[in-house]
Design a protein around this motif. Structure first.
Motif, PDB file in Angstrom:
ATOM      1  N   GLN A   1       0.833  -1.199   0.000  1.00  0.00           N
ATOM      2  CA  GLN A   1       0.000   0.000   0.000  1.00  0.00           C
ATOM      3  C   GLN A   1       0.875   1.260   0.000  1.00  0.00           C
ATOM      4  N   LEU A   2       0.413   2.273  -0.721  1.00  0.00           N
ATOM      5  CA  LEU A   2       1.174   3.508  -0.855  1.00  0.00           C
ATOM      6  C   LEU A   2       1.412   4.148   0.514  1.00  0.00           C
ATOM      7  N   LYS A   3       2.692   4.414   0.813  1.00  0.00           N
ATOM      8  CA  LYS A   3       3.062   5.049   2.073  1.00  0.00           C
ATOM      9  C   LYS A   3       3.921   6.290   1.870  1.00  0.00           C
ATOM     10  N   PHE A   4       4.745   6.262   0.820  1.00  0.00           N
ATOM     11  CA  PHE A   4       5.669   7.383   0.610  1.00  0.00           C
ATOM     12  C   PHE A   4       5.943   7.499  -0.880  1.00  0.00           C
ATOM     13  N   PHE A   5       5.699   8.692  -1.446  1.00  0.00           N
ATOM     14  CA  PHE A   5       5.831   8.872  -2.883  1.00  0.00           C
ATOM     15  C   PHE A   5       6.269  10.292  -3.175  1.00  0.00           C
ATOM     16  N   LEU A   6       7.435  10.434  -3.831  1.00  0.00           N
ATOM     17  CA  LEU A   6       7.955  11.742  -4.248  1.00  0.00           C
ATOM     18  C   LEU A   6       8.009  12.739  -3.089  1.00  0.00           C
ATOM     19  N   GLY A   7       8.527  12.281  -1.957  1.00  0.00           N
ATOM     20  CA  GLY A   7       8.675  13.164  -0.810  1.00  0.00           C
ATOM     21  C   GLY A   7       7.415  13.392  -0.008  1.00  0.00           C
TER      22      GLY A   7
END
Length: 259
Positions: free
Chosen positions: A189-195
């Motif tokens: 699951q998305l947790k960290f993306f592009l800062g």
């Protein structure tokens, strides 16, 4: 005397592992088991994708060297997420428009990412993140069949990919199809993306840039600065003929560029 240990009460101990980012010396990296594993994974992925062919150097041509880059990727709280390495060419040996023409990387527009996140919040979808182990040149067409009105949304930013769909099962199948063609790492699951740190709950998505801002302040020695609601007086008239010249103009450029 009654102690905490007699009642089974113990203070939680937190253990952290610090990885030092290595130089480009591959021989030093191979001495560390953790770094050796990621190097071999990257190298095997390059071989699997037939990235190169061994040939004789044609007359009049020059060969460009390559080097390994190492990076410790961290979570938003500063803990180590994973180790990452890439084999890259030394592009600074090339001359633009002479022996170097155009380079392309898939970079999704942030407005598109905003639309994806809006869909996730509106319809309570799950959003997954995968990471490509190495960059590839895509020379084929990909056709996706839409069943029962369902659409898969895929956003690509260089080697980071976001995938979301109305059905969790369909999302899993999409990632599985991608893994059949490319060497991917499923980050869940998305947790960290592009800062941006992402927390998903039944109430929606919470987005935070604390890690990015803290790193920006640290790089510019501003962690001890005083807080203010507005960083600059909006009515100030700036002039290149007044004031003191900056000792390091590049630092100012980097700071403004990061903002």
């Amino acid at each position: 005397m009654t102690t905490r240990s007699k009642h089974g009460i113990f203070k939680t101990k937190v253990y952290t592992i610090q990885y030092k980012e290595l130089s480009t010396n591959i021989h030093v990296a191979l001495e560390y088991p953790d770094w050796r594993d990621v190097v071999l994974s990257e190298y095997n992925a390059l071989l699997t994708n037939n990235t190169w062919r061994i040939v004789e150097l044609p007359a009049g041509m020059k060969a460009i060297g390559c080097k390994w880059l190492f990076k410790v990727k961290k979570n938003a709280d500063g803990s180590v997420e994973r180790l990452k390495t890439k084999l890259v060419t030394k592009g600074y040996y090339q001359i633009s428009s002479f022996d170097l023409m155009d380079t392309f990387s898939p970079v999704v527009q942030f407005s598109t990412v905003n639309i994806m996140l809006s869909l996730v919040v509106t319809y309570n979808w799950k959003i997954r993140q995968v990471d490509v182990n190495n960059a590839l040149k895509l020379d084929f067409s990909l056709f996706v069949r839409a069943n029962d009105g369902m659409v898969t949304y895929v956003a690509v930013y260089v080697d980071n990919i976001l995938v979301t769909k109305s059905s969790q099962e369909e999302t899993d199948q999409t990632i599985h199809k991608l893994q059949e063609k490319f060497s991917l790492k499923d980050l869940g699951q998305l947790k960290f993306f592009l800062g941006i740190e992402v927390h998903q709950s039944n109430r929606g998505l919470f987005l935070s840039q604390i890690k990015f801002v803290t790193k920006l302040l640290h790089n510019n020695q501003l962690l001890d600065g005083n807080h203010t609601s507005t960083p600059m007086v909006t009515s100030t008239m700036l002039s290149k003929h007044e004031g003191r010249t900056l000792s390091d103009p590049q630092q100012y450029s980097r700071m403004v560029g990061a903002l």
